[in-house]
Design a protein around this motif. Sequence first.
Motif, PDB file in Angstrom:
ATOM      1  N   HIS A   1       0.819  -1.224   0.000  1.00  0.00           N
ATOM      2  CA  HIS A   1       0.000   0.000   0.000  1.00  0.00           C
ATOM      3  C   HIS A   1       0.856   1.281   0.000  1.00  0.00           C
ATOM      4  O   HIS A   1       0.733   2.129  -0.887  1.00  0.00           O
TER       5      HIS A   1
ATOM      6  N   HIS B   1       1.657   4.396  -2.980  1.00  0.00           N
ATOM      7  CA  HIS B   1       1.710   5.865  -2.903  1.00  0.00           C
ATOM      8  C   HIS B   1       3.086   6.367  -3.359  1.00  0.00           C
ATOM      9  O   HIS B   1       3.192   7.321  -4.129  1.00  0.00           O
TER      10      HIS B   1
ATOM     11  N   GLU C   1      -5.691   7.195  -3.042  1.00  0.00           N
ATOM     12  CA  GLU C   1      -5.943   5.866  -2.493  1.00  0.00           C
ATOM     13  C   GLU C   1      -6.176   4.829  -3.595  1.00  0.00           C
ATOM     14  O   GLU C   1      -5.971   3.641  -3.372  1.00  0.00           O
TER      15      GLU C   1
ATOM     16  N   SER D   1      -2.690   3.470  -4.193  1.00  0.00           N
ATOM     17  CA  SER D   1      -2.153   2.557  -3.175  1.00  0.00           C
ATOM     18  C   SER D   1      -2.973   1.275  -3.060  1.00  0.00           C
ATOM     19  O   SER D   1      -2.417   0.177  -2.975  1.00  0.00           O
TER      20      SER D   1
HETATM   21 ZN    ZN Z   1      -3.088   5.241   1.698  1.00  0.00          ZN
END
Ligand code: ZN
Length: 577
Positions: A356, A360, A384, A387
């Motif tokens: 995750h 990013h 998001e 990620s």
């Molecule tokens: Zn995040």
Amino acid sequence: MKFSEMPYERIDFDAAKEELSSIIKAFQEAGTPQEQMEVHRRYYKLMGRIKTQATLAEIRHSIDTTDPFYEEEKTYYDQEMPAFSNQEVQYKKLLFASPYRKELELVIGGPAFKNIELAAKSVSEAVIPLMQEENALVTEYEKLLAGAKIDWKGKLLNLSMMTPYLNHEDREIRKKAAAKVNAFYEGIADQLDELYDKLVKNRTAQAKKLGFETYTDLGYCRMNRNSYGRKEVEQFRDQIKKDWVPFAEKMWENRRKRLGLDTLYHMDEGLSFPEGSPKPTGTPEEILKSGQKMYEELSPETREFFDFMMEGDLFDVFARPYKQVGGYMTYLPDYHAPFIFANFNGTAGDVDVVTHECGHAFQGYISGKDPVMEHSDITMETAETHSMSMEFFTNPWMEQFFGSRAGDFLKSQLEDAVVFIPYGSMVDEFQHIVYDHPEMTSAERKDIWKKLEKQYKPHLTYEEESSFYAEGGFWQRQHHIYSLPFTNLTNAFGWKKQYYIDYVIAQTNAFQYKIWMQKDYRAAWKSYLAFCEASASDFFTCMLKDAGLDSPFEPGIIRRIAAELEEIYNQMETDYL
Ligand code: ZN
């Protein structure tokens, strides 16, 4: 360059303000679009330098909180940045009103101008006293929860230390832990109600002062929601209720069967397997090494990214004394360098950092080559998506991390993501109702929550040990609802943000990639890469279209995603059961 070799020099804000004044003057005097863009690049350079130095100070403070030098530097930026940001607003207003706006927009992009407009509507000197009061109330709430001292076998534990017992394999232990936590919340119930009531009234007053009808409308502006509004979000939630909740309920039912229970109570929801949740098999060093191998194999772009991170010592992920708790990903503009901070602790959370957080960071690395600074102002559902999708793109490598329990991990990862969607939507709907009716009493708010639980989590049953939750109080332990409703918690540098429905929207995008990669992994990756490169150059809904993804706001999409995902899930059931 290695992180340790990056030179740090305190920003002289008097000089920086002078530089910005000279930029403002030059911008006003510029007689052509090209000249204004030239001046605008000087602004990028100044901001890049300030952000880089301030971020260096912040990172170095967090990796050794006992170092007095960086502690003082961090305090310095916290104090100086607000005044500088005020002057920056003046510049942005000029940019917004530029006679060459059309030409500038072609380079900088439409969202940048829309964001200036939204920001101008949502801040004013007039609400500063209210915002200060709001901060104090939030701090009081956080203190109240952080002050929990729960007697557990003679030791006093805080709420997060109770988590392993709340999700323990042994049901008796879960039951006891639930009872203890319940007693804690019951003991502070009146204070929780009072604090929340004050927060709702305070936020409503802020909204009214700024000319909004409700706090929600103000929240949409503060979140930079520049391409969808209340109506779209409402329709999205309706789709979730109708087409997703039945799918999520199947996940809960499977969990119940797998755990061998007659009734799946709330206290059982956090346990995915009777023998406990899958844990990574290697040491922290091995996890990072497996991450490197994984990104080498995944694509040339991820290999380049991971090598860059390793060569620059841009991971600080091993737990050490005096490090700050938690984790974050940040970015050093002058070096085009992402930085990942974490505290590996032997749980699946360590692998999340490699999937995750690296999602990013990978996007930050990819878009760092874009010379337009505004393109890094990513809205949260987009960030998001980067990620959460990476969590799925890395699925084929999970055996390296979880060994023989890789299958279990994949299954619980998918189940957890599926069941989060109704919960996240419920939190969002609750907040819309609360801020539309700020006059509601505490009891009325709890009734609303209970009603929503029936719609979004129909299976939900609280054991008798959880009377506080059963009476509609569960939301009071959700920090976002108190601390950050529709708000970007912006620190001095404009980062660190929190959000809710944005996670849900992003998760549906990540599922689209999951479905796509099952059919054609390379095509899905190509689209993902383009989506990462686009960053914030266009509006979210337009970028989805360009990437070949369906907008979650379109009718029928949620039903389609649920159906295709269920097929994938059923395949997993036969593979791993
Ligand atoms: Zn995040």
